[in-house]
Design a protein around this motif. Structure first.
Motif, short mmCIF file in Angstrom:
data_model
loop_
_atom_site.label_atom_id
_atom_site.label_comp_id
_atom_site.label_asym_id
_atom_site.label_seq_id
_atom_site.Cartn_x
_atom_site.Cartn_y
_atom_site.Cartn_z
N MET A 104 0.86 -1.18 0.00
CA MET A 104 0.00 0.00 0.00
C MET A 104 0.89 1.23 0.00
N THR A 105 0.44 2.24 -0.71
CA THR A 105 1.16 3.49 -0.80
C THR A 105 0.15 4.63 -0.84
N ASP A 106 0.60 5.83 -0.64
CA ASP A 106 -0.29 7.00 -0.71
C ASP A 106 -0.80 7.25 -2.12
N LYS A 107 -0.13 6.71 -3.11
CA LYS A 107 -0.47 6.95 -4.51
C LYS A 107 -1.77 6.27 -4.93
N TYR A 108 -2.09 5.13 -4.32
CA TYR A 108 -3.27 4.35 -4.69
C TYR A 108 -4.20 4.22 -3.49
N SER A 109 -5.46 4.00 -3.77
CA SER A 109 -6.43 3.88 -2.69
C SER A 109 -6.75 2.42 -2.39
N GLY A 110 -5.79 1.56 -2.57
CA GLY A 110 -5.99 0.15 -2.28
C GLY A 110 -4.69 -0.61 -2.35
N VAL A 111 -4.81 -1.90 -2.53
CA VAL A 111 -3.65 -2.79 -2.57
C VAL A 111 -3.09 -2.80 -3.99
N TYR A 112 -1.77 -2.84 -4.09
CA TYR A 112 -1.11 -2.89 -5.39
C TYR A 112 -0.12 -4.05 -5.37
N VAL A 113 0.05 -4.72 -6.49
CA VAL A 113 0.99 -5.83 -6.62
C VAL A 113 2.25 -5.33 -7.32
N TYR A 114 3.39 -5.58 -6.70
CA TYR A 114 4.68 -5.19 -7.25
C TYR A 114 5.49 -6.44 -7.57
N SER A 115 6.07 -6.49 -8.74
CA SER A 115 6.96 -7.58 -9.10
C SER A 115 8.36 -7.29 -8.58
N GLU A 116 9.02 -8.34 -8.10
CA GLU A 116 10.37 -8.18 -7.56
C GLU A 116 11.32 -7.55 -8.58
N SER A 117 11.10 -7.81 -9.85
CA SER A 117 11.99 -7.28 -10.89
C SER A 117 11.82 -5.77 -11.10
N GLU A 118 10.74 -5.18 -10.57
CA GLU A 118 10.46 -3.75 -10.77
C GLU A 118 10.85 -2.89 -9.57
N VAL A 119 11.26 -3.50 -8.47
CA VAL A 119 11.45 -2.74 -7.24
C VAL A 119 12.80 -3.04 -6.60
N GLU A 120 13.12 -2.21 -5.61
CA GLU A 120 14.29 -2.42 -4.77
C GLU A 120 13.80 -2.49 -3.32
N ILE A 121 14.28 -3.45 -2.57
CA ILE A 121 13.91 -3.56 -1.16
C ILE A 121 14.76 -2.57 -0.38
N ILE A 122 14.10 -1.62 0.32
CA ILE A 122 14.86 -0.64 1.08
C ILE A 122 14.84 -0.93 2.57
N ASP A 123 13.90 -1.72 3.04
CA ASP A 123 13.87 -2.17 4.43
C ASP A 123 13.37 -3.62 4.44
N PRO A 124 14.27 -4.59 4.59
CA PRO A 124 13.86 -5.99 4.49
C PRO A 124 13.20 -6.56 5.75
N ASN A 125 13.15 -5.80 6.81
CA ASN A 125 12.61 -6.31 8.08
C ASN A 125 11.10 -6.50 8.00
N ILE A 126 10.68 -7.68 8.37
CA ILE A 126 9.25 -7.98 8.48
C ILE A 126 8.95 -7.96 9.97
N ASN A 127 8.45 -6.83 10.45
CA ASN A 127 8.26 -6.65 11.89
C ASN A 127 6.79 -6.77 12.28
N PHE A 128 6.14 -7.74 11.69
CA PHE A 128 4.76 -8.03 12.06
C PHE A 128 4.55 -9.54 12.01
N ARG A 129 3.49 -9.99 12.64
CA ARG A 129 3.19 -11.42 12.63
C ARG A 129 2.74 -11.83 11.24
N THR A 130 3.20 -12.99 10.81
CA THR A 130 2.83 -13.47 9.49
C THR A 130 2.25 -14.88 9.58
#
Length: 71
Positions: free
Chosen positions: A33-59
């Motif tokens: 989720m981002t401020d740019k969209y009003s819902g959930v968006y799907v990002y492909s790993e090939s299009e993005v860079e991970i800037i914070d890899p920490n998953i600090n929530f229950r999964t």
């Protein structure tokens, strides 16, 4: 977890709450989720860079056609 998607003149930072794997297409996909969209968006790993890899929530892990971890 946070990612950044860079286009020609824009940068988009998204908060990620799900990661899943499309094994048929050999892709890792992020649900975010981002401020740019009003819902959930799907990002492909090939299009993005991970800037914070920490998953600090229950999964939870869901198996099936599109296995993944989700918040």
């Amino acid at each position: 977890m946070r990612i950044i998607k860079r286009d020609k003149n824009e940068e988009e930072i998204a908060e990620i709450f799900g990661i899943y794997w499309d094994e048929e297409r050999n892709q890792t996909l992020f649900l975010g989720m981002t401020d740019k969209y009003s819902g959930v968006y799907v990002y492909s790993e090939s299009e993005v860079e991970i800037i914070d890899p920490n998953i600090n929530f229950r999964t939870i892990y869901l198996s099936g056609h599109l296995p993944g971890i989700f918040h």
